[in-house]
Design an enzyme around this catalytic site. Structure first.
Site, PDB file in Angstrom:
ATOM      1  N   ASP A  25     -32.367   4.292  -1.098  1.00 19.36           N
ATOM      2  CA  ASP A  25     -31.020   4.748  -1.298  1.00 19.36           C
ATOM      3  C   ASP A  25     -30.220   3.380  -1.207  1.00 19.36           C
ATOM      4  O   ASP A  25     -30.132   2.679  -1.993  1.00 19.36           O
ATOM      5  CB  ASP A  25     -30.962   5.481  -0.269  1.00 19.36           C
TER       6      ASP A  25
ATOM      7  N   GLY B  94     -41.943  10.622   5.045  1.00 19.14           N
ATOM      8  CA  GLY B  94     -41.750  10.974   3.557  1.00 19.14           C
ATOM      9  C   GLY B  94     -42.567  10.532   2.586  1.00 19.14           C
ATOM     10  O   GLY B  94     -42.799  11.385   1.281  1.00 19.14           O
TER      11      GLY B  94
ATOM     12  N   ARG C  58     -39.820  19.224   3.339  1.00 19.10           N
ATOM     13  CA  ARG C  58     -40.831  18.166   2.921  1.00 19.10           C
ATOM     14  C   ARG C  58     -41.963  18.870   2.012  1.00 19.10           C
ATOM     15  O   ARG C  58     -42.579  18.314   1.241  1.00 19.10           O
ATOM     16  CB  ARG C  58     -41.220  17.312   3.981  1.00 19.10           C
TER      17      ARG C  58
ATOM     18  N   PHE D 218     -28.211  14.142  -3.034  1.00 17.76           N
ATOM     19  CA  PHE D 218     -28.883  14.341  -1.869  1.00 17.76           C
ATOM     20  C   PHE D 218     -30.056  15.082  -2.390  1.00 17.76           C
ATOM     21  O   PHE D 218     -30.213  16.219  -2.786  1.00 17.76           O
ATOM     22  CB  PHE D 218     -28.222  14.980  -0.753  1.00 17.76           C
TER      23      PHE D 218
HETATM   24  P1  IMP Z   1     -32.316   3.631   2.598  1.00 17.87           P
HETATM   25  O1  IMP Z   1     -32.561   2.494   3.797  1.00 17.87           O
HETATM   26  O2  IMP Z   1     -30.752   3.966   2.486  1.00 17.87           O
HETATM   27  O3  IMP Z   1     -32.529   2.934   1.264  1.00 17.87           O
HETATM   28  O4  IMP Z   1     -32.891   4.912   3.031  1.00 17.87           O
HETATM   29  C1  IMP Z   1     -34.115   5.083   2.943  1.00 17.87           C
HETATM   30  C2  IMP Z   1     -34.661   6.566   3.620  1.00 17.87           C
HETATM   31  O5  IMP Z   1     -33.532   7.391   3.855  1.00 17.87           O
HETATM   32  C3  IMP Z   1     -35.650   7.010   2.777  1.00 17.87           C
HETATM   33  O6  IMP Z   1     -37.004   6.665   3.182  1.00 17.87           O
HETATM   34  C4  IMP Z   1     -35.583   8.547   3.093  1.00 17.87           C
HETATM   35  O7  IMP Z   1     -36.150   8.800   4.415  1.00 17.87           O
HETATM   36  C5  IMP Z   1     -33.811   8.645   3.386  1.00 17.87           C
HETATM   37  N1  IMP Z   1     -33.263   9.079   2.256  1.00 17.87           N
HETATM   38  C6  IMP Z   1     -32.703   8.422   1.323  1.00 17.87           C
HETATM   39  N2  IMP Z   1     -32.119   9.427   0.220  1.00 17.87           N
HETATM   40  C7  IMP Z   1     -32.634  10.652   0.585  1.00 17.87           C
HETATM   41  C8  IMP Z   1     -32.446  11.736   0.104  1.00 17.87           C
HETATM   42  O8  IMP Z   1     -31.750  12.035  -0.925  1.00 17.87           O
HETATM   43  N3  IMP Z   1     -32.832  12.942   0.776  1.00 17.87           N
HETATM   44  C9  IMP Z   1     -33.590  12.888   1.773  1.00 17.87           C
HETATM   45  N4  IMP Z   1     -33.981  11.583   2.403  1.00 17.87           N
HETATM   46  C10 IMP Z   1     -33.492  10.528   1.963  1.00 17.87           C
HETATM   47 MG    MG Z   2     -38.546   7.597   3.874  1.00 13.43          MG
END
Ligand code: IMP
Ligand code: MG
Length: 190
Positions: free
Chosen positions: A110, A51, A172, A159
């Site tokens: 997130d 990403g 992407r 999302f």
């Molecule tokens: P976290 O560990 O929950 O903070 O998530 C981190 C990873 O989840 C990010 O690096 C993204 O790859 C993926 N992610 C989190 N939110 C989104 C979203 O809204 N769309 C797509 N990928 C997401």
């Molecule tokens: Mg990511």
């Protein structure tokens, strides 16, 4: 892609806004590192694949401080729209982290679980300092106490797709960040 993709509900951040904000971040962060006393005057930029790519490319074009780069692949989403809460290293870094000043570049934070894990892991490998810059922060969604040092935009509980953010590894390549029309996902065929 000039036409709006059918999975786009709303474009939240367009390409000009992303460019402008990323430039501001890069100049703030360059200035921050210039004010520090760093060995070799060099920072290690670590991109979290996949990403980070569009954001990291834009950031690097504007980052005015010595740096080398490395990449890591983490998995937390298993192809859907929710993190499974159990981050794993899919591909590790090659660099020696001992004594290094590291700047992690991420597309979105997130739950914070992924970066919380990565940050600890870097300190375990004896990094001197670990900072985080994320293009997007969703502070409402946090499950652990993890804050980015710099963030481009704050967004609520949506999302997102585009500019590095994927749904099922696709989208992407959209040049903007959009909310996803999740009502279409159940019957969605690529
Ligand atoms: P976290 O560990 O929950 O903070 O998530 C981190 C990873 O989840 C990010 O690096 C993204 O790859 C993926 N992610 C989190 N939110 C989104 C979203 O809204 N769309 C797509 N990928 C997401
Ligand atoms: Mg990511």
């Amino acid at each position: 892609m000039s036409k709006k993709h059918p999975l786009v509900k709303k474009v939240l951040i367009d390409s000009d806004q992303i460019k402008k904000r990323t430039k501001e971040l890069a100049s703030q962060i360059s200035e921050y590192y210039r004010s520090q006393n760093i060995n070799d005057n060099t920072v290690l930029l670590v991109g979290l694949l996949k990403g980070c790519i569009p954001f990291m490319a834009e950031f690097m074009n504007n980052f005015d401080y010595e740096c080398d780069t490395d990449y890591m692949v983490m998995s937390s989403y298993q192809g859907g729209t929710k993190a499974d809460g159990n981050p794993k290293i899919v591909l590790d870094l090659n660099s020696n982290l001992k004594g290094r000043h590291i700047l992690i570049l991420e597309d979105v934070i997130d739950s914070g679980l992924t970066l919380d894990f990565v940050k600890r892991y870097f300190y375990n490998r004896q990094a001197a300092d670990v900072k985080i810059v994320t293009l997007i922060d969703k502070p409402m969604k946090r499950k652990v106490d993890l804050q980015p040092d710099w963030s481009g935009f704050e967004i609520g509980d949506e999302f997102l797709i585009g500019f590095g953010l994927d749904y099922q590894e696709r989208l992407r390549n959209l040049p903007y960040v959009a909310s996803c029309d999740v009502s279409k996902l159940k019957d969605w065929k690529w």
